[in-house]
Structures are given as C-alpha cells and as structure tokens.
Design an enzyme around this catalytic site. Structure first.
Site, PDB file in Angstrom:
ATOM      1  N   GLY A  39       0.831  -1.196   0.000  1.00 34.59           N
ATOM      2  CA  GLY A  39       0.000   0.000   0.000  1.00 34.59           C
ATOM      3  C   GLY A  39       0.861   1.240   0.000  1.00 34.59           C
ATOM      4  O   GLY A  39       2.083   1.155  -0.078  1.00 34.59           O
ATOM      5  N   GLU A  55      -0.777   1.806  -6.828  1.00 31.89           N
ATOM      6  CA  GLU A  55       0.024   0.989  -5.910  1.00 31.89           C
ATOM      7  C   GLU A  55       0.115  -0.446  -6.402  1.00 31.89           C
ATOM      8  O   GLU A  55       1.167  -1.075  -6.338  1.00 31.89           O
ATOM      9  CB  GLU A  55      -0.586   1.019  -4.506  1.00 31.89           C
ATOM     10  CG  GLU A  55      -0.427   2.347  -3.787  1.00 31.89           C
ATOM     11  CD  GLU A  55       1.034   2.628  -3.411  1.00 31.89           C
ATOM     12  OE1 GLU A  55       1.827   1.673  -3.363  1.00 31.89           O
ATOM     13  OE2 GLU A  55       1.376   3.809  -3.196  1.00 31.89           O
ATOM     14  N   GLU A  59       3.732  -1.945  -7.126  1.00 35.51           N
ATOM     15  CA  GLU A  59       4.274  -2.974  -6.252  1.00 35.51           C
ATOM     16  C   GLU A  59       4.256  -4.351  -6.874  1.00 35.51           C
ATOM     17  O   GLU A  59       4.960  -5.251  -6.424  1.00 35.51           O
ATOM     18  CB  GLU A  59       3.500  -3.006  -4.930  1.00 35.51           C
ATOM     19  CG  GLU A  59       3.428  -1.641  -4.274  1.00 35.51           C
ATOM     20  CD  GLU A  59       3.867  -1.693  -2.830  1.00 35.51           C
ATOM     21  OE1 GLU A  59       4.519  -2.674  -2.446  1.00 35.51           O
ATOM     22  OE2 GLU A  59       3.553  -0.753  -2.091  1.00 35.51           O
ATOM     23  N   PRO A  76      -6.963   5.583  15.924  1.00 38.24           N
ATOM     24  CA  PRO A  76      -5.943   6.634  16.085  1.00 38.24           C
ATOM     25  C   PRO A  76      -4.554   6.064  16.350  1.00 38.24           C
ATOM     26  O   PRO A  76      -3.554   6.715  16.065  1.00 38.24           O
ATOM     27  CB  PRO A  76      -6.453   7.421  17.295  1.00 38.24           C
ATOM     28  CG  PRO A  76      -7.893   7.096  17.418  1.00 38.24           C
ATOM     29  CD  PRO A  76      -8.074   5.721  16.871  1.00 38.24           C
ATOM     30  N   GLU A 107      11.129  -6.571  -2.026  1.00 39.62           N
ATOM     31  CA  GLU A 107      11.006  -7.895  -1.430  1.00 39.62           C
ATOM     32  C   GLU A 107       9.535  -8.214  -1.212  1.00 39.62           C
ATOM     33  O   GLU A 107       8.903  -7.739  -0.260  1.00 39.62           O
ATOM     34  CB  GLU A 107      11.771  -7.947  -0.107  1.00 39.62           C
ATOM     35  CG  GLU A 107      12.059  -9.379   0.311  1.00 39.62           C
ATOM     36  CD  GLU A 107      13.058  -9.440   1.444  1.00 39.62           C
ATOM     37  OE1 GLU A 107      13.381 -10.540   1.875  1.00 39.62           O
ATOM     38  OE2 GLU A 107      13.502  -8.381   1.914  1.00 39.62           O
TER      39      GLU A 107
END
Lengths: 220, 220
Positions: A39, A55, A59, A76, A107
């Site tokens: 992400g 993404e 990736e 939070p 990786e």
DNA sequence: CTATAATAGTGTCTGAAAGACACGAACGCC
DNA sequence: GGCGTTCGTGTCTTTCAGACACTATTATAG
C-alpha cells in the site's frame, strides 16, 4: 486535522489449489523486517481507486485486475508515527499473472493464507476482513472467475472454489450449478494432465451481462 | 498530503410505511441552502466509528442505534474547497426516536427517499449506495428490526420490509419465514388500530445469537 | 500390447424452501 | 347489529440443494 490517507491492497491469487496473498517485507521502521500488505499514500490529485490501481501496478507490475473497495480503518493508534486512515481494497489476480507479480525488485512474495507470517500494523485484521468478504462474495457473484486465466477447465474452477471456501465440493452438484448459470462457453480445445483430457471453457461476459440485466444473481 | 477526512452518516427511519432519510440544510458555502447528508470532520484522537457516533449524536441527539460503515468516497473534485475523503456510514433509527431527531436546533428534517431534494456534493451517490446496501442487507440480516421500537406487530414488521424493498409481500409467506427463524417472542399484549387487535412481539436477541452460533443466517 | 492409475464427465432421488392463493376472526364505529 | 378494517392461518406446486457411483479417455509402466 493533518490525517494522512493511505490505500492498502490485499491481493489474492490461487497457486496449485492454495489461496495465497501477496505480502511485502518492510524495509524501514516501524515494524522493520515485518511483512505487510502492500500500500501507500494517496496523492493529491488522484481518486482512491486510482491510488489503489497505482500501488497495485507499482508494487506488483500487475494491471487490469479485479479490484474492490473493502473497508476503511482509522484507529488513532494504528500507526505509531501518527494519525493515518487507510482505505483497504482487495484484488484478485490469476495464477499466470501472479507469477510475474512475486518476482519484482521489492522484497515481495506470495504466502499461503493458511501459513502467513505475523503482520505489521493492523494488517492482520485487514487480511481477515478481506478473506471474509471474498468467501461471502464467492457465493453470489462471479469473483471466482477472476482468479483463473482466460481459458480454464471446470476442474480448475472447482479447485478455486474449494481453496477459498476451504472445503470439498461435490463435482456433479458444482457442475450442475455452473451449467445452469449458462455463462461459460465450452471451447473446442482440450487440456491433458495425466488423465482424461478436460475441455477448456471461457467466461462469457456477454451472457453474464444479460443475466444481470434480468436481475438474476448468482446462486452459489 | 493534506487530505481532510470526514464522516457522513445516512440515517434512515420509517414513518408510516415510508422510508425516510435525515438531511440537513447547509448554512454556508459551497452549496449554501442545499440539503446534505449530516457529517463532519474526524477529530485527531477519535476512531472513524467514534467520529460517526459523535456526529450522529450532535446532529440528531440520537444514540444507541444501528451503525455500519458503508464506503469511502474520495474523488479529488468532490469538494470544491479542497481535497477531502469521506467515510460514509449508514444508521437505522426507529420511528419513536426519529421524532426527536428531526426537531433539533440545526435545520434538519426527514425526507422520503422517494421525494428527496437535490443534494450537495456527491451526496446523491452516497445516498443511492446506502439504499442499495440497505436493500441487500435486509435479505440476509436482521437490520429490519432496527427500524422498529421495542414492541411491534407482525404487520409493522412487514410494512418495514415493504417500504424498503418497495414492493408488496404476501402476508402468509412473510409470517411463515419470520416464524421459522424463531427469533420473535410473542407478548401477552395486544394493540388495537381500527380492526382486530394485533399481538405485539419483541425481538429476541438471545435466540438470534444461538442461530448465529450455528452459522444460520437469514433466509429473506 | 495390456493393465493400471489418473482425471473427466454424467443423472436421479429426496428433502427444504419459496411462491401463489382465500377465508374466518376480532374489534370499532355508526 | 351490520359494516368496515385489520389480524391470523394452511395447502399445493415448483424450484433449488445435497447426497450419491459409475463409465470414458488418456498416459504410463510392465
């Protein structure tokens, strides 16, 4: 309110009858060395979906896949560096494209969802949620087809369902239900794998659209 | 990446057989005077769910309701003032509590989902999505009960289903399905409304939990 | 070449659930 | 006491889901 917004993408595939998920190893703190769901941050001028697609491409090099928004996580304390909200997605790629995904520079590798490593942040919750959604969707949509290449045998399809649901299905009942849907086009092509050759089929998006227009969904 | 994060809450209720949604009139630009789904910014130290509950309480005075995350919307141009991502929720309140909600200080009122006014921002999309989710959930969960007060008649319950699904249901089939679930406790109490008095029932969360434990979901 | 191992492909029966369908019962009001 | 209104109830038919076993076609090993 400086809240940072990220997208995380749970990417599933099926390899030899096993449901797998793509994870990346973190190179920096926090959770350095831990495995995580791929992400990254949402950029200023892109939609959430565009961010997820970007993404995914960055990736894994993978494009043109099934992608669906899952849930947003915003505790939070979920990132020790500061407040972040992540919009989680799940993606399905077929086994052929999956191979290319795992071999990239970063990786990254496929893990069986059964034997996954400990995950960074709250990513274990996200993965669990994605699994649950996938299992549910399998029963009333066509997501199962997204995990297969263009041409496949009915045995392949059944293995996908069995891998995701985690239980064996009756061959005749399975084929009857698939047949009733009428969304597979049998091809004049066979594939041989150490036994009687199996007929290849193709998912017919055209027939599928007709069913949707009639409001017919999938009775799995 | 200064993205602001908000929550918006689509609040449904049923008033005399009509599915309604709570909207607030905007007092400031942009879209001043337009009706909008209630919502607001997520604060630094609260989770997304806490933010949704807080907004729900602030804008409607209502607490202890059914609340479920819906979807996150993040088109870069959805708010002309700058980039915002909103996490949308939907909430269900029963008719009795709904009355108190509509009479608050802020200009807020219930609108029939059939005859709603034009909405600010992308709120029309959000509302449509919430409606779709509500209809789907009705068929395999108990959300319908959330729209009724503690005690209700089977006729009341059927009206809720009919209002949401937008079509008439057969009384005998409906009652058979409800009965098979075995999650209603008939009370020794009747209510009269210009005809033969109807028996009141109560939703039995205890029996419901037993069903869930057995993996039985709702066959609507 | 024959036997065997491996996978593909096919139909019936039974039980459960869904949908269509109509009338008597209990109350308020006039 | 009659009428309007809402409540409450059962059967039949069709459809779907699940259990269940054998033959067909290929590759390979002997």
């Amino acid at each position: 309110m400086p809240i940072r917004v990220t997208v995380d993408i749970v990417i599933f595939t099926i390899q030899s009858g096993d449901l797998q998920v793509l994870l990346v190893r973190r190179g920096i703190e926090p959770y350095k060395g831990r495995w995580a769901i791929p992400g990254g941050f949402v950029l200023e001028q892109e939609s959430l979906e565009q961010a997820a697609l970007r993404e995914l491409r960055e990736e894994t090099g993978v494009t043109d896949v099934y992608l669906e928004q899952l849930y947003s996580f915003g505790d939070p304390k979920r990132d020790p560096r500061g407040r972040t909200v992540t919009v989680a997605w799940f993606a399905l790629v077929d086994a052929e494209r999956a191979l290319q995904a795992g071999t990239d520079a970063a990786e990254a590798r496929w893990w069986s969802v059964q034997h996954r490593p400990p995950l960074a942040f709250d990513h274990a919750s996200i993965l669990d949620y994605a699994l649950e959604r996938l299992r549910n969707k399998l029963e009333y949509t066509t997501v199962g087809f997204q995990l297969l290449p263009d041409k496949f045998t009915l045995g392949d399809l059944q293995k996908v369902y069995e891998a995701i649901l985690g239980r064996a299905l009756d061959k005749r009942n399975f084929r009857r239900k698939i047949g009733l849907l009428g969304i597979l086009k049998p091809l004049d092509e066979l594939r041989s794998e150490g036994g009687r050759p199996a007929r290849l089929h193709r998912f017919s998006a055209r027939k599928f659209e007709k069913l949707k227009d009639k409001g017919i969904l999938f009775p799995f």
